[in-house]
Design a protein around this motif. Sequence first.
Motif, PDB file in Angstrom:
ATOM      1  N   ALA A 125      87.522  61.755  28.665  1.00  0.00           N
ATOM      2  CA  ALA A 125      87.959  60.393  28.996  1.00  0.00           C
ATOM      3  C   ALA A 125      86.852  59.627  29.713  1.00  0.00           C
ATOM      4  N   TYR A 126      86.060  60.306  30.515  1.00  0.00           N
ATOM      5  CA  TYR A 126      84.936  59.635  31.180  1.00  0.00           C
ATOM      6  C   TYR A 126      83.995  59.039  30.132  1.00  0.00           C
ATOM      7  N   PHE A 127      83.671  59.815  29.102  1.00  0.00           N
ATOM      8  CA  PHE A 127      82.833  59.289  28.019  1.00  0.00           C
ATOM      9  C   PHE A 127      83.523  58.113  27.333  1.00  0.00           C
ATOM     10  N   HIS A 128      84.771  58.303  26.987  1.00  0.00           N
ATOM     11  CA  HIS A 128      85.515  57.316  26.200  1.00  0.00           C
ATOM     12  C   HIS A 128      85.665  55.977  26.919  1.00  0.00           C
ATOM     13  N   TYR A 129      86.007  56.016  28.191  1.00  0.00           N
ATOM     14  CA  TYR A 129      86.323  54.784  28.913  1.00  0.00           C
ATOM     15  C   TYR A 129      85.138  54.155  29.638  1.00  0.00           C
ATOM     16  N   SER A 130      84.047  54.877  29.830  1.00  0.00           N
ATOM     17  CA  SER A 130      82.919  54.311  30.577  1.00  0.00           C
ATOM     18  C   SER A 130      82.191  53.230  29.785  1.00  0.00           C
ATOM     19  N   VAL A 131      81.941  53.488  28.522  1.00  0.00           N
ATOM     20  CA  VAL A 131      81.251  52.542  27.645  1.00  0.00           C
ATOM     21  C   VAL A 131      82.023  52.560  26.327  1.00  0.00           C
ATOM     22  N   PRO A 132      83.107  51.786  26.219  1.00  0.00           N
ATOM     23  CA  PRO A 132      83.906  51.827  24.984  1.00  0.00           C
ATOM     24  C   PRO A 132      83.037  51.618  23.743  1.00  0.00           C
ATOM     25  N   GLY A 134      80.432  53.208  23.043  1.00  0.00           N
ATOM     26  CA  GLY A 134      79.019  53.467  23.329  1.00  0.00           C
ATOM     27  C   GLY A 134      78.573  54.881  23.038  1.00  0.00           C
ATOM     28  N   PHE A 135      79.381  55.842  23.414  1.00  0.00           N
ATOM     29  CA  PHE A 135      79.078  57.243  23.124  1.00  0.00           C
ATOM     30  C   PHE A 135      79.752  57.628  21.815  1.00  0.00           C
ATOM     31  N   THR A 136      79.244  58.667  21.163  1.00  0.00           N
ATOM     32  CA  THR A 136      79.975  59.225  20.031  1.00  0.00           C
ATOM     33  C   THR A 136      81.270  59.821  20.577  1.00  0.00           C
ATOM     34  N   PRO A 137      82.274  60.034  19.738  1.00  0.00           N
ATOM     35  CA  PRO A 137      83.515  60.618  20.249  1.00  0.00           C
ATOM     36  C   PRO A 137      83.239  61.953  20.948  1.00  0.00           C
ATOM     37  N   PRO A 138      83.775  62.128  22.152  1.00  0.00           N
ATOM     38  CA  PRO A 138      83.518  63.364  22.886  1.00  0.00           C
ATOM     39  C   PRO A 138      84.176  64.567  22.221  1.00  0.00           C
ATOM     40  N   GLU A 139      83.493  65.697  22.348  1.00  0.00           N
ATOM     41  CA  GLU A 139      84.015  66.961  21.826  1.00  0.00           C
ATOM     42  C   GLU A 139      84.014  67.979  22.950  1.00  0.00           C
ATOM     43  N   GLY A 140      85.130  68.661  23.124  1.00  0.00           N
ATOM     44  CA  GLY A 140      85.245  69.686  24.148  1.00  0.00           C
ATOM     45  C   GLY A 140      85.366  71.057  23.531  1.00  0.00           C
ATOM     46  N   VAL A 141      84.727  72.041  24.157  1.00  0.00           N
ATOM     47  CA  VAL A 141      84.776  73.410  23.649  1.00  0.00           C
ATOM     48  C   VAL A 141      84.872  74.405  24.800  1.00  0.00           C
ATOM     49  N   ASP A 142      85.470  75.526  24.504  1.00  0.00           N
ATOM     50  CA  ASP A 142      85.507  76.663  25.424  1.00  0.00           C
ATOM     51  C   ASP A 142      84.366  77.583  25.012  1.00  0.00           C
TER      52      ASP A 142
END
Length: 158
Positions: A125-132, A134-142
């Motif tokens: 969400a930090y990526f998504h909302y900081s620069v709408p 602006g970043f590529t869609p964030p991806e999370g992994v374990d």
Amino acid sequence: MSSWTSHLAEGRGRDRADGHFARVSGLGAHAEELRANPALHDYHAHDINADPRLPMYADESFDAVVCSVSVDYLADPLPVFREIHRVLKPGGPALFTWSNRMFPTKAIAAWREASEPARLWICGAYFHYSVPGGFTPPEGVDLSPHAGRSDPVYAVSA
């Protein structure tokens, strides 16, 4: 964001002398810890919770940004992520990693109270909302080496 270690692999940036990276610049709150980090070519002691601006770095001056085990301590993360976007070259990746270890007195309440999977969402969400847009869609992994049998390692990148 850095400290006495950058959590880079041996032969792949752990020591600036290995030549893996042309430049590794560290940013952290404690100059003495940064000075002890063998991976860093240069560093800046700067408390981003007190001032999220990064005037020491020019626009589009980094190929990538890596933050190991510190995202949980960002008191106001959106301005920090905006600055990360500003200093990244277009298309450059930003990567945040963490485990379930933290200093509870330093971590923000939302992080302390969130489940481990929810923390992936928080960082994304930090990526998504900081620069709408602006970043590529964030991806999370374990990235845990032995899920359930070792300390977990999580990452979000964009």
